[in-house]
Write a protein that holds these residues in place. Structure first.
Motif, PDB file in Angstrom:
ATOM      1  N   LEU A 123       0.831  -1.208   0.000  1.00  0.00           N
ATOM      2  CA  LEU A 123       0.000   0.000   0.000  1.00  0.00           C
ATOM      3  C   LEU A 123       0.864   1.257   0.000  1.00  0.00           C
ATOM      4  CD1 LEU A 123      -2.733  -1.158   2.541  1.00  0.00           C
ATOM      5  CD2 LEU A 123      -3.038  -0.825   0.084  1.00  0.00           C
ATOM      6  N   TYR A 124       1.976   1.227   0.724  1.00  0.00           N
ATOM      7  CA  TYR A 124       2.891   2.371   0.758  1.00  0.00           C
ATOM      8  C   TYR A 124       3.471   2.636  -0.633  1.00  0.00           C
ATOM      9  CZ  TYR A 124       7.230   4.946   1.580  1.00  0.00           C
ATOM     10  OH  TYR A 124       8.253   5.862   1.508  1.00  0.00           O
ATOM     11  N   CYS A 125       3.907   1.566  -1.312  1.00  0.00           N
ATOM     12  CA  CYS A 125       4.510   1.739  -2.643  1.00  0.00           C
ATOM     13  C   CYS A 125       3.485   2.215  -3.665  1.00  0.00           C
ATOM     14  CB  CYS A 125       5.150   0.430  -3.105  1.00  0.00           C
ATOM     15  SG  CYS A 125       6.652   0.001  -2.198  1.00  0.00           S
ATOM     16  N   VAL A 126       2.270   1.702  -3.587  1.00  0.00           N
ATOM     17  CA  VAL A 126       1.212   2.174  -4.482  1.00  0.00           C
ATOM     18  C   VAL A 126       0.917   3.645  -4.217  1.00  0.00           C
ATOM     19  CG1 VAL A 126      -1.246   1.964  -5.044  1.00  0.00           C
ATOM     20  CG2 VAL A 126       0.163  -0.093  -4.836  1.00  0.00           C
ATOM     21  N   TYR A 127       0.828   4.011  -2.929  1.00  0.00           N
ATOM     22  CA  TYR A 127       0.558   5.408  -2.575  1.00  0.00           C
ATOM     23  C   TYR A 127       1.651   6.334  -3.106  1.00  0.00           C
ATOM     24  CZ  TYR A 127      -0.230   9.601   0.175  1.00  0.00           C
ATOM     25  OH  TYR A 127      -0.440  10.914   0.549  1.00  0.00           O
ATOM     26  N   LYS A 128       2.921   5.961  -2.887  1.00  0.00           N
ATOM     27  CA  LYS A 128       4.028   6.792  -3.354  1.00  0.00           C
ATOM     28  C   LYS A 128       4.013   6.916  -4.879  1.00  0.00           C
ATOM     29  CE  LYS A 128       7.315   8.045  -1.298  1.00  0.00           C
ATOM     30  NZ  LYS A 128       7.707   9.367  -0.736  1.00  0.00           N
ATOM     31  N   PHE A 129       3.738   5.798  -5.546  1.00  0.00           N
ATOM     32  CA  PHE A 129       3.725   5.774  -7.007  1.00  0.00           C
ATOM     33  C   PHE A 129       2.649   6.718  -7.554  1.00  0.00           C
ATOM     34  CE2 PHE A 129       2.164   4.093 -11.035  1.00  0.00           C
ATOM     35  CZ  PHE A 129       3.330   3.859 -11.744  1.00  0.00           C
ATOM     36  N   LEU A 130       1.442   6.635  -6.998  1.00  0.00           N
ATOM     37  CA  LEU A 130       0.322   7.421  -7.512  1.00  0.00           C
ATOM     38  C   LEU A 130       0.367   8.864  -7.022  1.00  0.00           C
ATOM     39  CD1 LEU A 130      -2.528   4.774  -7.185  1.00  0.00           C
ATOM     40  CD2 LEU A 130      -1.334   5.502  -9.256  1.00  0.00           C
ATOM     41  N   ASN A 131       0.832   9.073  -5.806  1.00  0.00           N
ATOM     42  CA  ASN A 131       0.948  10.431  -5.292  1.00  0.00           C
ATOM     43  C   ASN A 131       1.932  11.240  -6.125  1.00  0.00           C
ATOM     44  OD1 ASN A 131       2.548  12.301  -2.961  1.00  0.00           O
ATOM     45  ND2 ASN A 131       0.320  12.354  -2.935  1.00  0.00           N
TER      46      ASN A 131
END
Length: 502
Positions: free
Chosen positions: A103-111
């Motif tokens: 979830l952290y990596c997805v958040y960083k990627f999309l943010n």
């Protein structure tokens, strides 16, 4: 708010109910968890009881074979078992931690792409929970059930997003001239390759496609490619070839092969219709909107992964091809959320995509029991190391799942998927099941038989058949000629001593 609800749903609600105890039965939610968890139980059990050398030299699927399965995502659970934690807790803790990392990596990627929290939540909904309308029998109806048992995917998909971000920086930013930072980037990328080899090699193909597409665009734009990216390509090739030579030889021998008609032969659907049908709304709209908005980078990756999936067979089991398409579906979800102008329409699409998958949330299967785990503990403690077990062809058999007693062969389908079904041990097991009283071997044998008629209709309806349709169970009448060695609730164990040396 929606993003936090999804995080709560995954971490606090989903994982505790993906694998849970009820009435002394261990239940698995969803067919993917039910079929795949036994493999991961077996590898965690090996870590629990065996030395690191034995992790590789002793294969839990077929006796007298080295272990070629990428099992390292199960090592944390095995170490927690060593510390004395309960079985379910040992699997829950790493799963939750890997989910948080994902979830952290997805958040960083999309943010980084400018997505707000609600948009990130919408991407997660479409990626993890959207149903593929005809998924049953081909692949899970929702992608979450691909991630759930294959916890290695939670790790390697997250690492894939990190690689995507690094190459995106290469394309859109000025290159760093600091040699130390170049070396650190090269080291990070090489470490990612090594982790993927150890935990989930399928993700390597998506990583290679991503790096190749970016490299073409980088070269087109800047007329050169960063030296650390070139060095990483060569180091990755060396790492992958080493793993293929020493570990993956049997499972990948002769593969990949060019086979553009495999969807027609296995699933009776034209390759041109496969992803519009099985990818559903997310795939079809994602492709259409990428073309409409000229998102050629994402479109190139999606189209390449589609062709890689449809034109080639990468392993013995065609089903494994889908593990190369997670990034494809993720990018389609990203494009759909990013481009679709109406948030109300997006909400309607999310609801339409989720509804067909609700059935899958209610499907539960009995994977084991406290009685079986107690029997397994007794077998583990009392069986000498030179014994080999003969078991029927159940994928959730207690001996390989919860002990390190080697089995002559496990579930026929597992052996086939890993390229081990032609081993002489698998043929020997077949003979031992049919004529146990006449079978002899150079090692002492344990026949672990369940003869109480306690199989459920689901278990009997095909699960014990091998790939040719022959039932791989003990001949109960033949076992009557042997004296029981040990008896447990629902199980009887027979023993045959080693054949005398010639």
């Amino acid at each position: 708010m929606l993003l936090y609800c999804i995080i709560f749903l995954l971490v606090v609600v989903y994982w505790p109910t993906a694998l849970y105890w009820n009435d002394d039965i261990l239940w698995a939610r969803g067919i993917s968890n039910y079929i795949d968890w036994p493999v991961h139980f077996a590898h965690a059990t090996k870590v629990h009881y065996q030395s690191i050398v034995e992790w590789y030299t002793h294969n839990p699927f077929v006796y007298n074979t080295r272990n070629n399965y990428p099992f390292w995502a199960d090592v944390p659970s095995g170490l927690l078992l060593r510390l004395g934690l309960p079985f379910k807790t040992s699997f829950l803790i790493p799963s939750v931690l890997l989910t948080v990392f994902f979830l952290y990596c997805v958040y960083k990627f999309l943010n980084k792409r400018g997505f707000d929290k609600n948009s990130i939540a919408a991407v997660l909904v479409l990626f993890l929970f959207a149903s593929m309308p005809n998924g049953e029998g081909t692949q899970p109806q929702l992608w979450l059930n691909t991630f759930s048992p294959n916890r290695s995917l939670l790790l390697t998909f997250s690492l894939l997003l990190i690689v995507y971000g690094i190459f995106s920086d290469f394309l859109n930013s000025g290159w760093n001239s600091d040699r130390k930072k170049k070396f650190l980037t090269f080291t990070k990328l090489s470490l990612i390759t090594l982790i993927m080899c150890l935990t989930h090699p399928h993700t390597l193909l998506s990583t290679a496609v991503t790096a190749t597409v970016f490299s073409v665009l980088i070269f087109k734009k800047k007329k050169s490619i960063p030296i650390e990216a070139v060095a990483w390509a060569f180091s990755s090739l060396a790492i992958i070839l080493a793993f293929k030579h020493y570990l993956w030889g049997e499972a990948t021998a002769g593969y990949p092969i060019f086979r553009p008609n495999w969807t027609s032969e296995r699933f009776f659907i034209s390759p041109f219709l496969f992803w519009p049908m099985f990818g559903g709304v997310v795939y079809t709209l994602g492709i259409g909107l990428a073309i409409y908005k000229k998102k050629f980078l994402e479109l190139s990756i999606v189209i390449t992964l589609t062709l890689v999936h449809l034109l080639f067979q990468w392993q013995i089991n065609e089903y494994d091809n889908i593990k190369n398409t997670l990034l494809m579906m993720f990018l389609c979800a990203v494009i759909l959320v990013e481009v679709l102008p109406s948030k109300k329409l997006l909400a309607v699409i999310c609801v339409i995509c989720i509804l067909p998958s609700l059935k899958e949330w209610t499907e539960i299967y009995p994977i084991s029991s406290r009685i079986e785990m107690d029997i397994a503990e007794r077998i583990q403690k009392t069986t000498p190391k030179d014994y080999v077990a003969i078991i029927d062809s159940r994928h959730n058999h207690l001996v390989p799942m919860f002990t390190t007693v080697p089995v002559m062969a496990w579930w026929d389908f597992y052996s086939w998927t890993l390229g081990l079904n032609t081993k002489p041990e698998t043929l020997f097991r077949f003979e031992a099941l049919r004529i146990p009283q006449k079978t002899s071997y150079s090692k002492p044998l344990l026949y672990v038989a369940r003869l109480d008629g306690g199989y459920s209709p689901f278990e009997v309806a095909g699960r014990f058949k091998d790939l040719t349709g022959v039932y791989l169970q003990f001949d109960a009448n033949a076992l009557k000629n042997l004296a029981p060695y040990e008896q447990f609730p629902g199980y009887t164990i027979y023993r045959k001593l080693a054949a005398p040396s010639p």
